[in-house]
Design an enzyme around this catalytic site. Structure first.
Site, PDB file in Angstrom:
ATOM      1  N   TYR A   1      -3.450  17.532  -6.810  1.00 58.05           N
ATOM      2  CA  TYR A   1      -3.064  16.351  -7.677  1.00 58.05           C
ATOM      3  C   TYR A   1      -1.978  16.524  -8.516  1.00 58.05           C
ATOM      4  O   TYR A   1      -1.064  15.585  -8.463  1.00 58.05           O
ATOM      5  CB  TYR A   1      -4.459  16.013  -8.518  1.00 58.05           C
ATOM      6  CG  TYR A   1      -4.214  14.846  -9.400  1.00 58.05           C
ATOM      7  CD1 TYR A   1      -3.675  13.571  -8.920  1.00 58.05           C
ATOM      8  CD2 TYR A   1      -3.781  15.289 -10.773  1.00 58.05           C
ATOM      9  CE1 TYR A   1      -3.144  12.548  -9.918  1.00 58.05           C
ATOM     10  CE2 TYR A   1      -3.645  14.088 -11.752  1.00 58.05           C
ATOM     11  CZ  TYR A   1      -3.265  12.563 -11.272  1.00 58.05           C
ATOM     12  OH  TYR A   1      -2.866  11.874 -12.229  1.00 58.05           O
TER      13      TYR A   1
ATOM     14  N   TRP B   1      -5.476  11.528 -19.909  1.00 56.34           N
ATOM     15  CA  TRP B   1      -6.736  11.334 -20.332  1.00 56.34           C
ATOM     16  C   TRP B   1      -6.658   9.568 -20.686  1.00 56.34           C
ATOM     17  O   TRP B   1      -7.211   9.297 -21.720  1.00 56.34           O
ATOM     18  CB  TRP B   1      -6.933  12.024 -21.584  1.00 56.34           C
ATOM     19  CG  TRP B   1      -7.072  13.324 -21.495  1.00 56.34           C
ATOM     20  CD1 TRP B   1      -6.549  14.095 -20.431  1.00 56.34           C
ATOM     21  CD2 TRP B   1      -7.763  14.306 -22.222  1.00 56.34           C
ATOM     22  NE1 TRP B   1      -6.693  15.471 -20.859  1.00 56.34           N
ATOM     23  CE2 TRP B   1      -7.490  15.812 -21.748  1.00 56.34           C
ATOM     24  CE3 TRP B   1      -8.469  14.096 -23.501  1.00 56.34           C
ATOM     25  CZ2 TRP B   1      -7.886  16.790 -22.507  1.00 56.34           C
ATOM     26  CZ3 TRP B   1      -8.918  15.359 -23.945  1.00 56.34           C
ATOM     27  CH2 TRP B   1      -8.664  16.468 -23.723  1.00 56.34           C
TER      28      TRP B   1
ATOM     29  N   ASP C   1       0.869  -1.189  -0.028  1.00 56.12           N
ATOM     30  CA  ASP C   1       0.083   0.055  -0.140  1.00 56.12           C
ATOM     31  C   ASP C   1       0.863   1.181   0.183  1.00 56.12           C
ATOM     32  O   ASP C   1       1.620   1.382   0.916  1.00 56.12           O
ATOM     33  CB  ASP C   1      -0.714   0.016   1.358  1.00 56.12           C
ATOM     34  CG  ASP C   1      -2.028   1.013   1.406  1.00 56.12           C
ATOM     35  OD1 ASP C   1      -1.764   2.005   0.697  1.00 56.12           O
ATOM     36  OD2 ASP C   1      -2.908   1.204   2.018  1.00 56.12           O
TER      37      ASP C   1
ATOM     38  N   THR D   1       1.839  12.469 -14.915  1.00 50.70           N
ATOM     39  CA  THR D   1       0.514  13.175 -15.930  1.00 50.70           C
ATOM     40  C   THR D   1       0.782  14.333 -16.230  1.00 50.70           C
ATOM     41  O   THR D   1       1.767  15.044 -16.146  1.00 50.70           O
ATOM     42  CB  THR D   1      -0.303  13.376 -14.377  1.00 50.70           C
ATOM     43  OG1 THR D   1      -1.816  14.040 -14.907  1.00 50.70           O
ATOM     44  CG2 THR D   1       0.011  14.170 -13.424  1.00 50.70           C
ATOM     45  N   ASP D   2      -0.029  14.746 -17.247  1.00 51.62           N
ATOM     46  CA  ASP D   2      -0.105  15.905 -17.849  1.00 51.62           C
ATOM     47  C   ASP D   2      -0.227  16.952 -17.155  1.00 51.62           C
ATOM     48  O   ASP D   2      -0.127  18.200 -17.348  1.00 51.62           O
ATOM     49  CB  ASP D   2      -0.838  15.869 -19.078  1.00 51.62           C
ATOM     50  CG  ASP D   2      -2.229  15.706 -18.822  1.00 51.62           C
ATOM     51  OD1 ASP D   2      -2.646  14.806 -17.840  1.00 51.62           O
ATOM     52  OD2 ASP D   2      -3.266  16.211 -19.424  1.00 51.62           O
TER      53      ASP D   2
END
Length: 318
Positions: free
Chosen positions: A130, A155, A41, A106-107
């Site tokens: 985020y 996406w 985790d 991420t973008d």
């Protein structure tokens, strides 16, 4: 991978990328181990460390993350625990067993102020919790393990899990029309295509003397860009060809669909570096969407009918 080589460890069991990678490796007969919650985790760095030290893999694929963009604003501690501290723990433990870590970002590490595709060296400036947690995760992974491959993607969609494609298909059954934001641009990316990319990177990453040029941060998205509105139109049109409802898709602005967390207006990612270093690129997103819809709803009706006619014609002359 030869019998005396160590295997692959995937952190995360139920996400879109992890499920796609498990499916790919199983089909290819590859040796791998999956460590998901509760035994590994990311909110518990010691559990991640134990799992990696026990498996002693040659490659660790961290496919787990905190991805609730809006919820992260209310749960910053949880977002940073998973995306930053947990990712760092995985990278450190991987380094301790001389393993490469493949980590997804991420973008949303970009603020969307550009109007040409972002390259890996562009300054990061995330708009929300985020994105900031993922940016910090990138930094910590890179510092903890020199043998790192960080893949920024965007996406993400697939035949399973929670994603935009499945949401649009559900709404097409529930509503006569849907309104979708038309002023945010990015790259829809098919999780099985990401898994296929990782499958090609693993032999390079697990080599006894890997080329140091393969390490670093790369952008990995399906080719071509669109808006959420354009993506939704393609989904509904593709679903209608497969027997779904052909409902209206109406464009709206971001201001007409307020969310708790801000999103970048433009987060298109350049994949030139991926091509230059690895000679690899992902296919156009529309082709990937077609495969996704085939898995969710079957082939388009005209193709299915043609296939049936071919079978019938073959039967007549058997």
């Amino acid at each position: 991978m030869t019998s005396d080589e160590r295997s692959i460890l995937i952190i995360g069991r139920h996400g879109q990328v992890s499920r796609s990678l498990i499916e790919l490796l199983e089909a290819g007969g590859q040796r791998f181990t999956v460590a998901g919650r509760p035994e590994a985790d990311l909110r518990d760095p010691q559990s991640v460390r134990r799992a990696i030290l026990a498996a002693r893999p040659s490659v660790v694929v961290n496919a787990a993350a905190y991805t609730a963009v809006d919820k992260a604003k209310d749960e910053p501690d949880a977002a940073f625990a998973v995306n930053a501290a947990g990712a760092e723990a995985a990278a450190k433990a991987a380094a301790d067993v001389d393993a490469t870590i493949i980590h997804f970002s991420t973008d949303y590490v970009f603020d969307g102020s550009k109007r040409v595709p972002y390259v890996e060296t562009d300054p990061v400036a995330p708009l929300g919790i985020y994105g900031r947690s993922k940016q910090e995760g990138e930094d910590r992974v890179a510092q903890a393990n020199p043998k790192h491959i960080i893949l920024r993607t965007a996406w993400v969609f697939s035949p399973f899990g929670s994603n935009f494609v499945r949401t649009m298909l559900r709404l097409s059954v529930e509503r006569p029309e849907i309104k979708v934001v038309a002023d945010q641009r990015g790259n829809p990316t098919f999780a099985p295509d990401l898994a296929d990319l990782v499958g090609k990177l693993i032999p390079l990453a697990s080599a006894s003397s890997p080329d140091p040029r393969i390490f670093g941060t790369f952008h990995a998205v399906n080719r071509n860009e669109t808006t959420w509105f354009g993506f939704a139109q393609a989904i509904i049109e593709g679903a209608a060809r497969r027997g779904g409802r052909d409902i209206g898709v109406l464009p709206i602005g971001t201001k007409d669909y307020p969310t708790k967390a801000a999103r970048p207006a433009y987060s298109v990612l350049s994949t030139e570096k991926l091509r230059a270093v690895y000679g690899l690129e992902l296919r156009p997103w529309r082709d990937a969407l077609s495969d996704c819809l085939d898995r969710l709803a079957g082939p388009p009706r005209d193709e299915a009918a043609e296939h049936s006619q071919q079978i019938n014609r073959a039967g007549k002359f058997a």
